[in-house]
Design an enzyme around this catalytic site. Structure first.
Site, PDB file in Angstrom:
ATOM      1  N   CYS A  30      38.012  -3.094  87.712  1.00 17.19           N
ATOM      2  CA  CYS A  30      37.425  -4.286  87.092  1.00 17.19           C
ATOM      3  C   CYS A  30      35.925  -4.101  86.852  1.00 17.19           C
ATOM      4  O   CYS A  30      35.152  -4.020  87.814  1.00 17.19           O
ATOM      5  CB  CYS A  30      37.698  -5.483  88.011  1.00 17.19           C
ATOM      6  SG  CYS A  30      36.759  -6.962  87.633  1.00 17.19           S
ATOM      7  N   CYS A  33      33.674  -6.823  88.257  1.00 13.94           N
ATOM      8  CA  CYS A  33      33.664  -6.714  89.724  1.00 13.94           C
ATOM      9  C   CYS A  33      32.621  -5.687  90.160  1.00 13.94           C
ATOM     10  O   CYS A  33      31.897  -5.906  91.132  1.00 13.94           O
ATOM     11  CB  CYS A  33      35.031  -6.281  90.249  1.00 13.94           C
ATOM     12  SG  CYS A  33      36.361  -7.444  89.929  1.00 13.94           S
TER      13      CYS A  33
END
Length: 103
Positions: A30, A33
């Site tokens: 991600c 993230c």
């Protein structure tokens, strides 16, 4: 310091914590993230002793992700006294995260 939270230590580290816990639901693949990770780490160091910061990898801990209805990552949850008190979804700035901590 950030703590790796799993189904095995979730009760002890998050639910029974005497201080608020910021939990970062994330995954290695991600992009947002990875962008928010240094901010979360910085908050963990700055507020050490006042809060606890936990990281939950949604690929490794699917049961916890399902339990808390995580459909987008990163998702940050703030737990106080074993209950979810605040939530942020997606990439956000440091001041937004500190604001939901109420410290």
């Amino acid at each position: 310091m950030e703590i790796k939270v799993t189904t095995k230590n979730f009760e002890e580290e998050v639910i029974k914590s005497p201080v608020p816990v910021l939990v970062d639901f994330w995954a290695t693949w991600c992009g947002p993230c990875r962008m928010i990770a240094p901010i979360v780490e910085e908050i963990a160091k700055e507020y050490d002793g006042k809060i606890k910061v936990g990281k939950i990898n949604v690929d490794e801990e699917m049961d916890l992700a399902v339990k808390f209805g995580i459909v987008s990552i990163p998702t940050l949850l703030v737990f106080e006294n074993g209950e979810v008190k605040n939530k942020l979804i997606g990439y956000c700035q440091k001041d937004e995260i500190i604001k939901i901590l109420n410290i």
